[in-house]
Motif scaffolding. Structure first.
Motif, PDB file in Angstrom:
ATOM      1  N   HIS A  84       0.785  -1.237   0.000  1.00  0.00           N
ATOM      2  CA  HIS A  84       0.000   0.000   0.000  1.00  0.00           C
ATOM      3  C   HIS A  84       0.817   1.287   0.000  1.00  0.00           C
ATOM      4  N   LEU A  85       2.059   1.216   0.493  1.00  0.00           N
ATOM      5  CA  LEU A  85       2.826   2.457   0.687  1.00  0.00           C
ATOM      6  C   LEU A  85       3.833   2.684  -0.430  1.00  0.00           C
ATOM      7  N   ASN A  86       4.109   3.959  -0.666  1.00  0.00           N
ATOM      8  CA  ASN A  86       5.130   4.301  -1.669  1.00  0.00           C
ATOM      9  C   ASN A  86       6.428   4.771  -1.025  1.00  0.00           C
ATOM     10  N   ILE A  87       6.428   4.943   0.301  1.00  0.00           N
ATOM     11  CA  ILE A  87       7.641   5.398   0.982  1.00  0.00           C
ATOM     12  C   ILE A  87       8.345   4.196   1.633  1.00  0.00           C
ATOM     13  N   PRO A  88       9.633   4.321   1.930  1.00  0.00           N
ATOM     14  CA  PRO A  88      10.377   3.197   2.520  1.00  0.00           C
ATOM     15  C   PRO A  88       9.794   2.757   3.868  1.00  0.00           C
ATOM     16  N   ILE A  89       9.871   1.447   4.100  1.00  0.00           N
ATOM     17  CA  ILE A  89       9.360   0.861   5.344  1.00  0.00           C
ATOM     18  C   ILE A  89      10.507   0.175   6.065  1.00  0.00           C
ATOM     19  N   ARG A  90      10.632   0.488   7.356  1.00  0.00           N
ATOM     20  CA  ARG A  90      11.572  -0.252   8.202  1.00  0.00           C
ATOM     21  C   ARG A  90      10.762  -0.981   9.259  1.00  0.00           C
TER      22      ARG A  90
END
Length: 208
Positions: A50-56
């Motif tokens: 769902h997200l377009n930004i980096p996930i940590r």
């Protein structure tokens, strides 16, 4: 944009709100009341799609201290391998020995499993007896990409001087400042600390 705003979230709804309101990156956790545990694999995959930004992703098998037994470290290794396969940007974890110094061997092994993901050592570093020594040991290890810290204090504003010292020592590691940083005090703290990244549950609006 001079710095990264990393929003700490525990649901897909929060993650989407954070992205919409200007977060540059997400730290995905379960159970923030317990200071964040490893989220479910379903949540990791859902966030990734769902997200377009980096996930940590937080890798922490249980609440409490950061001294883990072999079974817990094995669980962490399995979760890291899953995150790597899922294609997330990085993992966030911390492992200490009984004397509160960093468990360098375990950090090295887990970082190896996660490569080429980003590998961040979290606020467990704030519990170590000599925080600047801990920063040096992680820097010299060469496998840690970032440190999440409030400078050993309860809040980033109390830890300003230590955070500046940590940034000066950190070399190529990204120092992610944390500790009650919100939309209301972020700009002021940034003027003082001048870090590359800031972290919080209310780092962007809409997460109150």
């Amino acid at each position: 944009m001079t710095y990264i705003r990393e929003a700490c979230v525990e649901s897909i709804e929060q993650a989407l709100v954070a992205e919409e309101n200007g977060a540059d990156r997400i730290e995905l956790c379960a159970d923030l009341d317990a200071e964040g545990l490893t989220p479910s694999r379903e949540l990791i995959l859902s966030a990734k799609s769902h997200l377009n930004i980096p996930i940590r992703v937080m890798i922490r098998p249980r609440a409490g201290d950061f001294v883990y037994n072999n079974a817990e470290i094995k669980q962490m290794a399995s979760d890291i391998a899953f995150c790597k396969e899922a294609g997330v940007n990085g993992v966030v974890l911390g492992i200490l020995k009984e004397d509160k110094t960093i468990n360098i061997d375990a950090v090295e092994k887990l970082a190896e499993i996660g490569k080429p993901m980003k590998f961040v050592f979290h606020k467990a570093i704030d519990e170590t007896p000599a925080i600047l020594e801990s920063v040096k040991s992680l820097r010299d290890l060469g496998v840690v990409n970032g440190i999440l810290t409030s400078g050993g204090e309860n809040t980033a504003s109390e830890g300003i001087q230590k955070l500046k010292n940590i940034i000066a020592l950190a070399g190529d590691m990204e120092v992610i400042c944390a500790g009650k940083i919100t939309t209301t005090n972020l700009e002021e703290l940034h003027r003082e600390i001048n870090a590359k990244a800031y972290h919080g549950k209310r780092i962007v609006s809409g997460l109150e």
